[in-house]
Motif scaffolding. Structure first.
Motif, PDB file in Angstrom:
ATOM      1  N   ASN A 140       0.818  -1.216   0.000  1.00  0.00           N
ATOM      2  CA  ASN A 140       0.000   0.000   0.000  1.00  0.00           C
ATOM      3  C   ASN A 140       0.852   1.266   0.000  1.00  0.00           C
ATOM      4  O   ASN A 140       0.461   2.290  -0.552  1.00  0.00           O
ATOM      5  N   ASP A 141       2.019   1.202   0.632  1.00  0.00           N
ATOM      6  CA  ASP A 141       2.909   2.359   0.633  1.00  0.00           C
ATOM      7  C   ASP A 141       3.480   2.618  -0.756  1.00  0.00           C
ATOM      8  O   ASP A 141       3.602   3.755  -1.189  1.00  0.00           O
ATOM      9  N   LEU A 142       3.800   1.516  -1.463  1.00  0.00           N
ATOM     10  CA  LEU A 142       4.437   1.666  -2.764  1.00  0.00           C
ATOM     11  C   LEU A 142       3.492   2.200  -3.823  1.00  0.00           C
ATOM     12  O   LEU A 142       3.885   2.995  -4.669  1.00  0.00           O
ATOM     13  N   VAL A 143       2.238   1.748  -3.778  1.00  0.00           N
ATOM     14  CA  VAL A 143       1.303   2.091  -4.844  1.00  0.00           C
ATOM     15  C   VAL A 143       1.132   3.588  -4.988  1.00  0.00           C
ATOM     16  O   VAL A 143       1.012   4.120  -6.094  1.00  0.00           O
ATOM     17  N   SER A 176      -0.934   4.487 -13.040  1.00  0.00           N
ATOM     18  CA  SER A 176      -2.243   4.702 -12.434  1.00  0.00           C
ATOM     19  C   SER A 176      -3.348   4.896 -13.465  1.00  0.00           C
ATOM     20  O   SER A 176      -4.524   4.696 -13.170  1.00  0.00           O
ATOM     21  N   ASN A 177      -2.981   5.276 -14.697  1.00  0.00           N
ATOM     22  CA  ASN A 177      -3.978   5.442 -15.748  1.00  0.00           C
ATOM     23  C   ASN A 177      -4.111   4.213 -16.644  1.00  0.00           C
ATOM     24  O   ASN A 177      -4.850   4.244 -17.627  1.00  0.00           O
ATOM     25  N   TRP A 178      -3.391   3.152 -16.320  1.00  0.00           N
ATOM     26  CA  TRP A 178      -3.577   1.905 -17.047  1.00  0.00           C
ATOM     27  C   TRP A 178      -4.919   1.279 -16.639  1.00  0.00           C
ATOM     28  O   TRP A 178      -5.402   1.497 -15.512  1.00  0.00           O
ATOM     29  N   THR A 179      -5.504   0.493 -17.518  1.00  0.00           N
ATOM     30  CA  THR A 179      -6.769  -0.192 -17.244  1.00  0.00           C
ATOM     31  C   THR A 179      -6.523  -1.695 -17.153  1.00  0.00           C
ATOM     32  O   THR A 179      -5.817  -2.265 -17.991  1.00  0.00           O
ATOM     33  N   ARG A 207      -4.333  -3.476  -7.775  1.00  0.00           N
ATOM     34  CA  ARG A 207      -3.681  -2.877  -6.608  1.00  0.00           C
ATOM     35  C   ARG A 207      -2.196  -2.636  -6.860  1.00  0.00           C
ATOM     36  O   ARG A 207      -1.655  -1.588  -6.507  1.00  0.00           O
ATOM     37  N   ALA A 208      -1.539  -3.610  -7.492  1.00  0.00           N
ATOM     38  CA  ALA A 208      -0.091  -3.520  -7.679  1.00  0.00           C
ATOM     39  C   ALA A 208       0.306  -2.329  -8.537  1.00  0.00           C
ATOM     40  O   ALA A 208       1.328  -1.683  -8.277  1.00  0.00           O
TER      41      ALA A 208
END
Length: 388
Positions: free
Chosen positions: A16-19, A28-31, A52-53
């Motif tokens: 969660n810290d890395l994301v 983050s804009n990948w689907t 999540r990854a």
């Protein structure tokens, strides 16, 4: 395969810290695109893990699914196809998915397709990376099983459309050859069927916060099977025949699926069908039974990981993804042939060994946890140097 990484333990910061750091904002804009979601199983968990990854902010796209299952994947989701498909009808148009998806408007940007059938056919304006659970089973590795052992619809479809499926599938794959394999077996299929090498092998992760060993648990002598009750793929019928011949042994069946009623009618009284189990209930079963029996040639086999993470040894068919996870004599035993006789010999061997539950669980945590999965998926995307 040269340059392939199979489940290396990687120490890193929490997922969660890395994301949410700027370092990973590029994805983050990948689907993320999923195949079919009518049961929440291993493929659905992997899709959630990919979302999540990479820290994707976009809705998960899917070909067809049950709303409740899709809500379990993500509160943000949207269908790729504008068709009224449900659990009864989506399989009926299997011969048409390749043609339908070829005519669909492309998804804008880049995608990761979590695919075991048609998700990698989805068109995209940017880069497509395929997390390949397996090349479409009915067309390739499972063609013989489905053409002779499936239900009537599966037999007919495989025989009539198999060659066409293979041509379409190979053509689509070769246009976008950025494939990640789940196991060595799947990497070999990608090479054999498509003619190119996978970018990497990234084994799926299990829910390591749920599936943990409990040294105080009391174990019964019952055996356990877990999964979607779908024949001929899962080979639960093999276990039903074995336990019919061995009435003093007990089998617990955790799961549901289209072939449950038929198999339940043929099962003897020492086979107990428990129905669908949530993750906490599954963990309790893994901690309280004698061994998981894993008779199918799974592409990877997340249930075997979950079981071993809870300290439960596995009696596995010696093929497919189990060869990447089960260690003979340390975390389980293999049987070489999908026959009652071969299974019987393996169970006899299993019952002659003293198993160390804590050691079994420790080996799985080190190799197949979620943080390792997150890092390895990002490393593959990083190697492509594709921006969002």
């Amino acid at each position: 395969m040269e340059g392939v990484n199979v489940g290396n333990p990687i120490a890193s910061a929490g997922a969660n810290d890395l994301v949410h750091t700027n370092q990973f904002a590029r994805w983050s804009n990948w689907t993320v695109v999923h195949d079919f979601a009518f049961t929440y199983g291993g493929a659905e968990r992997v899709t959630c893990d990919i979302q999540r990854a990479i820290g994707s902010r976009n809705p998960i796209r899917y070909l067809a699914g049950n709303p409740a299952v899709m809500n379990a994947l993500s509160e943000h989701h949207a269908p790729v196809l504008d068709l009224p498909l449900n659990e009864r009808t989506y399989r009926l148009i299997a011969p048409l998915y390749g043609d339908i998806l070829k005519r669909q408007s492309p998804i804008d940007g880049n995608i990761v397709a979590s695919s075991y059938s048609f998700a990698h056919h989805v068109r995209v304006s940017g880069t497509k990376v395929v997390y390949c659970h397996t090349p479409f089973r009915q067309a390739w590795s499972g063609q013989r099983d489905y053409s002779v052992g499936g239900d009537l619809a599966a037999r007919l479809a495989t025989r009539v459309f198999g060659a066409r499926w293979r041509r379409q599938d190979r053509s689509v794959a070769r246009r976008n050859p950025h494939f990640i394999a789940t196991s060595r077996a799947v990497a070999a299929r990608i090479q054999d069927y498509y003619g190119f090498s996978a970018l990497a092998i990234v084994a799926p992760a299990y829910a390591d916060e749920i599936y943990t060993v409990d040294s105080e648990s009391q174990r019964s002598d019952a055996y356990l099977w877990v999964g979607r009750i779908v024949e001929p793929y899962k080979r639960l019928s093999l276990l039903i025949e074995y336990f019919k011949r061995n009435p003093r042994k007990t089998l617990l069946v955790a799961g549901d699926g289209r072939d449950r009623r038929k198999l339940e009618r043929h099962a003897s009284k020492n086979v107990k069908f428990l129905g669908w189990q949530n993750e906490e209930e599954l963990a309790a079963l893994y901690r309280s039974t004698n061994a998981l029996i894993f008779p199918s040639e799974d592409d990877f086999g997340i249930t075997a990981l979950e079981a071993m993470a809870c300290g439960l040894p596995v009696v596995a068919y010696g093929a497919g993804g189990a060869l990447d996870t089960v260690v003979e004599g340390e975390s389980g035993v293999f049987f070489p042939d999908p026959t009652v006789e071969s299974l019987h010999a393996a169970i006899q061997k299993f019952e002659s060994v003293t198993w160390h539950n804590i050691a079994i669980a420790k080996s799985i945590v080190e190799k197949f946890g979620r943080r390792r999965f997150d890092v390895e998926i990002r490393e593959v995307l990083e190697s492509l140097d594709v921006r969002g």
